[in-house]
Design a protein around this motif. Sequence first.
Motif, PDB file in Angstrom:
ATOM      1  N   GLN A   1      51.386  42.734  39.296  1.00 41.77           N
ATOM      2  CA  GLN A   1      51.547  42.943  37.929  1.00 41.77           C
ATOM      3  C   GLN A   1      50.249  43.419  37.190  1.00 41.77           C
ATOM      4  OE1 GLN A   1      54.630  43.136  36.054  1.00 41.77           O
ATOM      5  NE2 GLN A   1      54.826  42.432  38.788  1.00 41.77           N
ATOM      6  N   TYR A   2      48.921  42.745  37.560  1.00 42.57           N
ATOM      7  CA  TYR A   2      47.730  43.625  37.013  1.00 42.57           C
ATOM      8  C   TYR A   2      46.687  43.951  37.818  1.00 42.57           C
ATOM      9  CZ  TYR A   2      49.470  40.352  33.240  1.00 42.57           C
ATOM     10  OH  TYR A   2      49.632  40.086  31.947  1.00 42.57           O
ATOM     11  N   PHE A   3      46.291  45.316  36.798  1.00 44.07           N
ATOM     12  CA  PHE A   3      45.072  45.641  37.709  1.00 44.07           C
ATOM     13  C   PHE A   3      43.543  45.961  37.285  1.00 44.07           C
ATOM     14  CE2 PHE A   3      49.408  47.081  39.882  1.00 44.07           C
ATOM     15  CZ  PHE A   3      49.611  47.246  40.713  1.00 44.07           C
ATOM     16  N   ASN A   4      42.751  46.006  37.837  1.00 43.92           N
ATOM     17  CA  ASN A   4      41.651  46.870  37.559  1.00 43.92           C
ATOM     18  C   ASN A   4      40.877  48.017  37.945  1.00 43.92           C
ATOM     19  OD1 ASN A   4      40.720  44.280  36.062  1.00 43.92           O
ATOM     20  ND2 ASN A   4      41.184  43.799  38.452  1.00 43.92           N
ATOM     21  N   PRO A   5      40.284  49.009  37.272  1.00 46.93           N
ATOM     22  CA  PRO A   5      40.066  50.111  38.036  1.00 46.93           C
ATOM     23  C   PRO A   5      38.555  49.904  39.038  1.00 46.93           C
ATOM     24  CG  PRO A   5      39.407  49.911  35.886  1.00 46.93           C
ATOM     25  CD  PRO A   5      40.415  49.194  35.496  1.00 46.93           C
ATOM     26  N   ARG A   6      38.773  50.739  39.949  1.00 48.80           N
ATOM     27  CA  ARG A   6      37.669  51.116  40.721  1.00 48.80           C
ATOM     28  C   ARG A   6      36.751  51.437  40.244  1.00 48.80           C
ATOM     29  NH1 ARG A   6      35.259  53.820  45.605  1.00 48.80           N
ATOM     30  NH2 ARG A   6      33.970  53.800  44.096  1.00 48.80           N
TER      31      ARG A   6
END
Length: 890
Positions: free
Chosen positions: A657-662
């Motif tokens: 449900q949640y993500f972080n850009p690399r």
Amino acid sequence: MNISFHLHYRTTYGEVVGIAYYFENNEVFNYPLQSYDGENWSGTLNTDLPSTLYYKYVILSEGKVNLSEWGKYRKLDVFDGINLFAEDSWRPRANENNVYVSTAFSEAIFRRKINKTKSRNVVNNAKNQIRFKLNTTSIQSHLCFGVIGNIPELGAWKTPKLMDDRNYPEWSIDIPVENSYLQIEYKYVIVDPLDLSIKIWEHGDNRKCSFALNEKQKNQIVISDSFFRFEDQKWRGAGVAIPVFSLRSEKDFGIGEFTDLKLLTDWAASTGMNLIQVLPVNDTIANKSWLDSYPYAAISVFALHPLYINVPQIAAFADKGVEKQFKQDQKMLNKLEKVDFEKVLELKFKYLNILFEQEYATIQTDKAFQKFLKDNENWLPSYGIFCHLRDKYETCNFTTWPEYAVFNDKVIKTLNTPTYDGYRKIVFYYFVQYHADKQLREAKEYARSKGIVLKGDLPIGIYRYSCDAWVAPDLYNMSEQAGAPPDDYAVLGQNWGFPTYNWEKMAVDGFAWWKQRMQILSRYFDAMRIDHILGFFRIWQIPTDQIEGTMGSFKPRMPMSLQELENFGIHGDLSRYTEPYLTEDRIFTLFGEDANDIFKQFFTKSDGRIIFKPTLNTQQKIHHFVSENPNYEQYEKILFGLISDVLLLAEPNSHGQYFNPRITLTTTYSFGQLDKRTQAAFKALYNEYFFSRHDQFWKEQAIWKLPAIMDASDMLICGEDLGMIPDSVPGVMKEMNIMSLEIQRMPKGNEKFGNASKYPYFSVCSPSCHDMSTIRGWWQADHENAKDFYYNYLHGFGLTPMDCLPDIVQAILDDHLSSPSMLCIVPLQDWLALDKNLRKADAFSEQINEPSNPKHYWRYRFHMPIEDLQKATDLNLNIRELVAKSGRIN
């Protein structure tokens, strides 16, 4: 007796100024003051007994302290039958003048003689008395501060009254007065005590205060002021940077030693410098191999490095044969160009053990040794036991120890006793630490006596298998690893392998671990560089199943929801962005004739897509496989790169449900294969996430942690704030009174090279540091950028010299010395580059660390003994003239 307070402080709605106070040996109370205008705050305490009152001003909200003024508790002596009136000013934390009362200035740069000046004014039995107090150090040792004013008792603007420095850096004087109604105007002045001539008048308007005193009682007014108001005079100094292990002298033992700092102090003083900066000096002996040369991976943040002890300073060898062998080993080791860490470790411990056995009976009754044990009982026993168990089980990985893998008080009670068979081996480490402590403290005191500040270095992390982690694992997130994001000097980032801090747990006792750490460091240093101060805002956290820093994320962080991603135009099957983007063409291009074999070993297909096999889908898994199949070693880095060829990192435990850009996602192959619209969406997402989203959040994190740490000592604090800097960092550092670091080749902002003439005053500037090449090394290795620098920064003409000539080095150093920065600290290698006959022939060998290599061998050693450096008359004169010309000599 009444104790009245008056403070001018402009508040905002809802704020109340008060005092936090206590009498000797009593608890702290909060007392709100009153105000008629929100600016002038006053109040009165009553006490029946003579005593000493300690207090500081605070901002109260609903009876609780929201903000405290900077500095230690103020002190008032309360005498029977005398009313006290305290006229004070708020001491803001964000005031660069605060650094001038750090021990760097009070005990070194502006150190005063032991026989301190006494006031020429004798307080009589007058009904009233005014005590003037000025808290400052900014004065040459042969001069004194005085006060002069409009009333006869203050010299009627003609003759100053000399202040007393017996409580330096506080200056004071008691002035008897008979009048009960006083309208005073006054200024502080700098005075020659020999003839009372005024050398400098304080700048600005006269200071003013008015009092109406009780005529029937005795009264004392205490006027406290902070800092002398100079017109436009800002002190600036110069220094030298070199790790202790890199020093070389005729009396050391294959590695630099604490005693060498005295020789370097003499050299620094002779060249007009004020400061010596070293790298961390804590014990790093974990594996008893050259890997322990890494100075930022200490096995204890409290223990000093045994290899920096000068053995003959402990005691003379009773056995002349041993003494002869020691000198032969010393000669052999000192001939080496670089530090042979393993050989030095083996031989130095051999002789330390010999002296320990020789002196064992003596230390049992040595009062200084016993005091050292008592003063350090909260960390020394656990450290000594840890070292003993490391030796016994031949590993520092305490999780594998057959006994005592988990620390508790029982471990101390069982092992730290003469009835334990190995007790003597534990005491050996007490003996070693006692002499390391003694030698470094002596070096510090010697430096102080010469007006030289010793500046240490505080690593941001702790070693995973350290005594600290063994004793208090709950203070650290042992399942995580810290590092640094990519930069120009480590394009894949850095993985330090350290656990991250459990800040919530550390905060329970008011950050007591950090306070103790700072207090022990202040035992040895008057200034401190905090490594990677950005870690107090957020730390770079790398999953434990990955190796390279590119797979990390900041912690703490605020990941983006699916809805937020969609708002940026990123939606659909997110596995395109969360999984490595692999194609047959790319695999065959990267691996050539071995592509079929590589594909068979590492890849498979799923739903028509190429993916890594589940058994090899992390960098750690690949590394383990390659270590057992070394014929694939040449492709390990390429495989690591393919693993990290992603654009989004799923937030752990968020169920997709949640993500972080690399980090640096725009450099990936995956990004290059996107259409222009999606590329623009990812760029917008990236900029929002890394440069805006977290700014206030990370600011709050730093403000939560730093005050307690900063207040734990009186050291001058500098922060290494290089790299990917959140916008909130400069403001917080200013608010916390932490000096910034300016490195010309790692500029802040969009400049290619830092402009030294524009550096802020409250900063430390340097042309290079231990994590990069020297001036000469950079010039020769990166000549295209050197040409750009030569023409566009130095405004040179003609062909750019291939070698960095002394004239070029001098121009660069002169540029830095002339900068506004309070401190200009230059690596010793760069100072030597001024002399073509003295500098080392091979400039590349002078680089101390390669930050892109986590297995770097830290073994650089200065190429000439300091004794010879002291005799380099031409070089030393040149340096002194450069420093003097820049106005950096006191």
